[in-house]
Every structure is written in structure tokens, then in C-alpha cells.
Write an enzyme that holds these catalytic residues in place. Structure first.
Site: not given
Length: 480
Positions: A317, A360
Site C-alpha cells: 500500500h 496507486c
């Protein structure tokens, strides 16, 4: 550095001194790019290309060739103070060879060339005017390298024990440095002095067949001779080709970050693929931010002299130009690449450094349209939250940063089969490796962009983004 100072220095250096400086710079600038350099100005331009045109490095060079007057000029002409510990030092190996050159008489040079005559072609020997020229020819023929100078030691014992003692001291000083137990310190060992014995010139080494020039696989090899393709393609000739390090974070206990289901498939695909490419692979599972930074720091201190490339893959993440450790704390992407710039990792100068980041780059969704038949199964898709990576690529040559998506947008991961980006990346690298064409990695990433952009994930789109400062083509082929 002040250009006027450099111009004055250029006027004060003769061609022999320029040749000596070029020899000392060979560990940082490929030998082929130094060919034809006849002036200090030309050398300064080459040093500038690899971020070594600074007062500290130049001072080391000029001090080594006994030009203290130029050391003072460099220090006076420096525009700003520079941190010496950020500048790579001259190779002990090159300085040792220069010291032998400096003390070698014409008579001893002739003796060295005579003893080498059975091992080197006569024409290069005849053209060799100095000991440095001879050492270059010995390196090209793989008779010496920074990790194996035992042959030179034997030769010097034949006619000058003082010069042989210089080599002996080098071997003693570096014997311990080559036995580091870190998983990143994989270097050939130097034989003990007790195992060396002086023999007739015709008997070069226990590991070499004098009749056919075959050397043992255990003999360390320096950089191979250059070819016309060296200017277009990065060299992949060493065994192993390089090191691939995978940081794979799945669990984030005690944080708000979800378990990254499917990431083990990404790790498995990358591991298998880069092993087939001839890389050693090291995997770190579930590391905190501090441990990630610690491993990156150790990796940056590693000697890559006998490898062709570095690959780092981070699966985690992230948020706002960073990735998360398993403790939920941030590691900036810039911190991942900075230890491998030319002034911090000199053994990686001129070698590709490939980083692949599955995360991301933000929380925004990409809009777009795709046929319904291309929509992926939403139930098994998740987003890896992260954000912008501005300034994440170093202002340095030979880097590639492959991001799973463009700035400020999400990337997606299938909880069963792995992330969309990493799986497509491995698929396209496999196709290129199996192809008879020499397709470089930038072409591969164009295919990855096209295939990933076709899909729709949780009713959203994804577009990967490569950023690079590569100066040649990277072509990865299977070695097994």
C-alpha cells in the site's frame, strides 16, 4: 566547478597525465567511452556525464598523479563546499596499479612485457608504452581484475620484489573485505598468499590451460571487451546477470490498511521470471518502514562490479509518493532510488537500475470506456491506495521507474491472481524473452500500457506509467 579553472587545468596537463587520469577513471566510465580522449577538457565532459565533475573527486585524481598544484586550483575554484563522503573514492585497485606504474623503470617494463608475451598478442604489447597500457591489455585478456591480482603478483616477483610487495599489501588489505556475510555482499574471494607460488613464466595459473586459453569458471572475470552494440544495448554477460530484490507486504497488523490478498502471486511471478533471466533473487516479506529503509541502505552499499543490473520490486500500500511499511509508516519513493545514484553506488554507474512499484499514485479514479467483454470480475478486485510520485526518478542516468498507474490515480489488484500491472508486466516480459527479436524493456512497457488500459476494473480504468533516464536499451532474455 568553475569552467575557467577547468580550462586552466586543461592547459597544464600533458597527454601522458591525461592518459593516467583516464586509467584512474575506468571504474566509473566505460573504457570504450574513454578511447580517443586526448585532453583534460574531454575527460571533464565525460566526468560531468556521470556526476563526478566536482572538486573532491578531481582532487583525488590530481593528488594520485602528484599534481598538488592542481589540487589547490580545484579547491580554490570550487563554487561551493562539497561533502566528501558523498563522492566515491578512487578504486584501491586502480591506485595500486598506478603506484606500480609510477615506480616501474623502463628495464622492468621490458621484463614484464617479455614475461607476458606468451599470454598477450604481440601487437598490443608492442603498442604498450607504459605499465598502465600493459595493465589495460591484461584486463582485456582477463589476466587481472580487481578481485584477482595473483598473476600480476607472481610476475612481479620474477624481477622486482618491492613492486610485488605493493600487490601483496593490496591482497592482504582486501582479503577480509571480500568475506562479508550480508546477503547483498556476493563477491569473489582473493586467494590467500600462502597458496601462491612463483613458477616459470610459461605456467600462468593452476586454473588456466596455456594451450587453449581456457580459464576456470571460478576465476573472477572483469568487464568483457566492448563491441559495437555496447553503445546501444546495456551489457548482460555476467553470471549472475544481477540482483532482483522484492519487497512484498501483505499484512499490516494494528493499522487501518487491509490485507493485500493476491500479492503472493505477484511475488511468485516476479521471482520465477527474474531467476530465469539469470538474476539472483532476494525476497523480503512484510517489513516495517524502518526495515525497508535499512535493507535499501545495505543494498546501496553492495559491490555490483561483477553484475550487470539491479532490479527492485515493491508490492505494498502507499500514499502521497511513498509506500507503506507493515507498521503503516511511510517510506518515500525517492528514498528507494537515491542510494543507487552514481555518487552513492559507483559500482552501478553505467548499469540499468529498474524499479517496479505496485501501488496507486492517488485516490482518484480514471474514467474511460471499454467494451463490456473487457470488464474484469469486480468481486475479486481491490485498489492499492497511494498517490503522487513527483520527483521520484533521480536526476541521474540509467534509472527506470515502472509505476502501476499515472499520478493521483488508483491501481488494482485481483485478490486471487495478483495485481493487474505486475501480472501483465511478467506476461509481456516473458513474450519478449521468448521472441527472436531484440525487444527492449521500453517497448515491453508500451505493450503493458496498451493491455492494461483496455480493461475496466471496478468500473474504472487503469493506465501504468514508466519514467526513465535509461541511456541504452535493456533486453532481458532467458539464461536457463
Amino acid at each position: 566547478m568553475d569552467r575557467r579553472t577547468l580550462s586552466r587545468i586543461d592547459d597544464e596537463l600533458n597527454s601522458e597525465e591525461v592518459a593516467e587520469l583516464c586509467f584512474l577513471c575506468t571504474d566509473f566510465i566505460p573504457r570504450k567511452r574513454l578511447e580517443g580522449i586526448s585532453s583534460a577538457k574531454d575527460l571533464f565532459l565525460k566526468l560531468e556525464e556521470v556526476d563526478l565533475l566536482d572538486s573532491s573527486y578531481l582532487a583525488q585524481l590530481f593528488k594520485t598523479i602528484h599534481r598538488e598544484d592542481l589540487v589547490r586550483q580545484v579547491q580554490n575554484g570550487s563554487r561551493q563546499a562539497e561533502e566528501a563522503d558523498a563522492v566515491p573514492g578512487l578504486s584501491d585497485y586502480r591506485v595500486m596499479l598506478y603506484s606500480i606504474h609510477d615506480d616501474m623503470t623502463e628495464e622492468n617494463l621490458d621484463k614484464l612485457k617479455f614475461l607476458l608475451n606468451p599470454k598477450l598478442n604481440r601487437r598490443p604489447l608492442e603498442k604498450s608504452k607504459t605499465a598502465l597500457d600493459v595493465f589495460v591489455e591484461m584486463e582485456k585478456s582477463q589476466l587481472i581484475s580487481k578481485d584477482d591480482v595473483s598473476g600480476l603478483y607472481k610476475l612481479l616477483l620474477e624481477f622486482d620484489k618491492k613492486l610485488a610487495a605493493v600487490v601483496e599489501k593490496y591482497m592482504q588489505d582486501h582479503r577480509g573485505a571480500l568475506t562479508d556475510t550480508s546477503p547483498y555482499q556476493k563477491r569473489p574471494s582473493i586467494p590467500s598468499l600462502e597458496s601462491l607460488s612463483v613458477s616459470q613464466p610459461e605456467t600462468w595459473s593452476e586454473t588456466e590451460d596455456p594451450n587453449n586459453g581456457v580459464r576456470s569458471d571460478a576465476t573472477p572475470c572483469p568487464d568483457p571487451p566492448t563491441s559495437p552494440d555496447d553503445e546501444e544495448y546495456y551489457s548482460f554477460t555476467h553470471e549472475p546477470r544481477g540482483l532482483c530484490v522484492i519487497f512484498n507486504n501483505e499484512f499490516f497488523p494494528g493499522t487501518d490498511l487491509k490485507k493485500r490478498l493476491g500479492t503472493q502471486e505477484d511475488e511468485k511471478s516476479l521471482n520465477n521470471l527474474f531467476r530465469r533471466f539469470g538474476f539472483d533473487v532476494v525476497v523480503h516479506n512484510d517489513l516495517t518502514s524502518d526495515l525497508i529503509e535499512s535493507e535499501i541502505t545495505k543494498l546501496g552499499q553492495r559491490n555490483f562490479s561483477h553484475e550487470d543490473a539491479l532490479v527492485v520490486c515493491v508490492l505494498s500500500h502507499g500514499d502521497n509518493g511513498c509506500v507503506y511499511g507493515t507498521d503503516g509508516k511511510k517510506v518515500q519513493l525517492r528514498a528507494l532510488t537515491l542510494p543507487f545514484t552514481s555518487n552513492r553506488a559507483p559500482s552501478l554507474i553505467g548499469k540499468p537500475k529498474l524499479f517496479f512499484i505496485q501501488a496507486c499514485q492517488g485516490t482518484l479514479d480514471q474514467s474511460g470506456h471499454a467494451p463490456v467483454s473487457e470488464v474484469k470480475g469486480d468481486a475479486e478486485l481491490e485498489a492499492d491506495a497511494s498517490s503522487s510520485t513527483s520527483n521520484s526518478v533521480p536526476k541521474d542516468a540509467d534509472f527506470l521507474l515502472g509505476m502501476a498507474t499515472v499520478a493521483e490515480c488508483k491501481s488494482f489488484r485481483n485478490t486471487t491472481t495478483g495485481s493487474i500491472y505486475i501480472q501483465e508486466l511478467c506476461k509481456q516480459l516473458e513474450k519478449a524473452a521468448e521472441s527472436s527479436k531484440m525487444e527492449d524493456i521500453l517497448g515491453v512497457l508500451v505493450h503493458v500500457n496498451r493491455e492494461v488500459s483496455k480493461g475496466v476494473f471496478l468500473n474504472k480504468k487503469q493506465m501504468p506509467e514508466p519514467k526513465y533516464t535509461l541511456t541504452k536499451k535493456v533486453v532481458l532474455k532467458y539464461t536457463n
